[in-house]
Enzyme design. Structure first.
Site, PDB file in Angstrom:
ATOM      1  CB  SER A 190      -0.912   0.015   1.232  1.00 13.94           C
ATOM      2  OG  SER A 190      -0.142   0.170   2.417  1.00 13.94           O
ATOM      3  CE  LYS A 191      -0.381   6.418  -3.488  1.00 15.51           C
ATOM      4  NZ  LYS A 191       0.590   7.119  -4.357  1.00 15.51           N
ATOM      5  NE  ARG A 192       1.281  -0.551   6.159  1.00 21.31           N
ATOM      6  CZ  ARG A 192       0.339  -1.334   5.682  1.00 21.31           C
ATOM      7  NH1 ARG A 192      -0.692  -0.788   5.047  1.00 21.31           N
ATOM      8  NH2 ARG A 192       0.402  -2.648   5.826  1.00 21.31           N
TER       9      ARG A 192
ATOM     10  N   GLY B 270       5.468   2.989   0.158  1.00 24.25           N
ATOM     11  CA  GLY B 270       6.162   3.750  -0.874  1.00 24.25           C
ATOM     12  C   GLY B 270       5.338   3.772  -2.143  1.00 24.25           C
TER      13      GLY B 270
ATOM     14  CD  GLU C 124       2.504   6.425  -6.648  1.00 27.37           C
ATOM     15  OE1 GLU C 124       2.384   7.243  -5.717  1.00 27.37           O
ATOM     16  OE2 GLU C 124       2.236   5.213  -6.524  1.00 27.37           O
TER      17      GLU C 124
END
Length: 461
Positions: free
Chosen positions: A236-238, A240, A246
């Protein structure tokens, strides 16, 4: 048989790194087998799917270099065909009309939690159904035995048919459910191998029953374990960056990202750096591991550095110019581009990302007077400024080749009773505004004599 694989994303946002790996595995396997790779956009969820999300998927696949062998198919355009097949199943007795209402269904589940729905309409005469209400269409699933899938990654997997219900394949409004639409589309696209995440494994049992009900040959299935973060939890985003674009924004290049994703769950001995040609030659879906893979951003970054060092200098120069274009105080003309290209063999030796590369090349585009960082400013003492003025005179009569410059610097240092580093330190500061740069000889050559002398003179003033 021509092997045909497909990537079938739902366009609800970015091309997630997990989806990107799935697309890559489908692409590599089809190419390895001399087959075809197709794209289907599963865009039936009108509330969540957007044109921007579709474009993000197309852009992500293009950036990865995953060319398809036909234009993309949009699932939303095939509703009539999905309904046609559902009606064929009703006619064959492998599906049935069902008027079971939401309230009745809720009451059945409350009375018997975990109930696998076998609608009372399964064995009733459809003529008894109310004309005022459109029925849904349910699969007449087998009630005994097992549904078995010989998975190319997981091995044989099975479920008792008592665990599967008579799922709806066509809603009362005429729209198909996901399970039904996927089967019809894969059959019509002549997909021979379905390669996807193992979170789809439970769907596969249901979809296998639709294939069987239609008398269609099932494709081979391969369910690939998901990608986790370093902590073992779902990526997930946490953790990276989680989308390929991206990674592109953060300075990673296609070769490194594809190389790394291929190695997430697949290996060929100790081989780490794998070109696209070798990937196609070596990759086989049956060699994918059954266990989940963990995303290691440090390893990806190091691999990116390896690929940068192998990349074409002209391509990297173009990328650097693009990344510098938004910065103030820089002149990005043909002269600057030539300087960056000339120094690229040196610049890329230390860089791990395109951002690193652009940062290290920025001094070549800066205008006079240069701004100096703290260490560079500290090197420009009055004594060193005097030294630089004398050095400028020596360089003015030097041919600007690495060999001639090296000879001049060594002779100058000896004549002034200095170590070479004591000359190079203030010279580097004068040329770059920093205490760090590629080799001083190469830096001087890349700047060219007029610009190099102008920078030295300005710093020594």
């Amino acid at each position: 048989m021509t092997v045909r694989t497909r990537f079938a994303p739902s366009p609800t946002g970015m091309l997630h790194i997990g989806g990107a790996r799935t697309a890559l595995f489908n692409y590599l396997y089809s190419r390895h087998m001399g087959g075809e790779f197709l794209l289907r956009i599963e865009d039936t969820d009108k509330e969540r799917n957007t044109p921007e999300a579709v474009q993000a998927i197309l852009d992500g696949l293009a950036w990865m270099g995953l060319e398809t062998d036909a234009p993309p198919i949009f699932q939303s355009t095939r509703a009539a065909r999905h309904a046609e097949v559902a009606m064929q199943m009703v006619a064959a007795g492998t599906a049935y009309r069902c008027w079971l209402g939401a309230d009745e269904l809720k009451a059945m589940r409350e009375a018997n939690p975990g109930l696998k729905i076998r609608s009372p309409w399964r064995d009733r005469n459809p003529a008894e159904g109310p004309n005022s209400v459109a029925p849904a269409i349910r699969l007449r699933a087998p009630q005994t035995g097992e549904t078995v899938v010989d998975d190319m990654v997981q091995g044989p997997v099975r479920v008792g048919n008592t665990e599967l219900d008579d799922m709806i394949i066509l809603r009362s409004d005429g729209s198909p459910t996901y399970q039904h639409a996927v089967v019809v589309d894969d059959h019509d696209m002549a997909i021979t191998h379905v390669i996807r995440g193992d979170d789809h494994l439970t769907n596969t049992f249901r979809q296998a029953q639709i294939y069987d009900a239609m008398g269609w040959e099932r494709p081979r299935f391969a369910h690939v374990p998901l990608i986790h973060g370093a902590d073992g939890h779902k990526l997930s985003k946490r953790h990276g960056a989680v989308s390929v674009l991206e990674f592109a924004e953060q300075g990673f290049i296609q070769e490194a990202v594809c190389n790394y994703l291929m190695r997430l769950g697949w290996a060929h001995g100790d081989l780490e750096v794998i070109s696209r040609a070798d990937a196609i030659r070596l990759f086989d879906i049956v060699d994918v591991n059954r266990g989940a893979s963990r995303m290691d951003y440090a390893k990806l970054t190091n691999l990116n550095g390896v690929w940068l060092r192998q990349a074409d200098d002209a391509r990297l120069t173009k990328s650097v110019i693009e990344r510098l274009s938004g910065r103030d105080g820089l002149t990005l003309d043909s002269t600057t581009e030539a300087r960056i290209h000339a120094l690229m063999p040196e610049l890329k030796q230390r860089a791990k990302t395109l951002i690193d590369l652009a940062d290290s090349a920025a001094f070549l585009a800066r205008n006079l007077p240069l701004a100096f960082d703290a260490k560079a400013a500290a090197a420009l003492t009055e004594e060193n400024k005097t030294l630089l003025r004398a050095l400028a005179d020596a360089l003015a009569t030097t041919a600007f080749t690495p060999e001639a410059i090296d000879a001049t610097l060594r002779a100058f240092a000896e004549a002034h009773a200095r170590k070479l580093g004591q000359v190079a330190q203030p010279l580097r500061a004068a040329l770059t505004g920093s205490s760090v740069s590629p080799g001083i000889d190469a830096t001087l050559v890349a700047l060219g004599k007029p610009e190099a002398l102008a920078r030295i003179t300005a710093a020594a003033a």
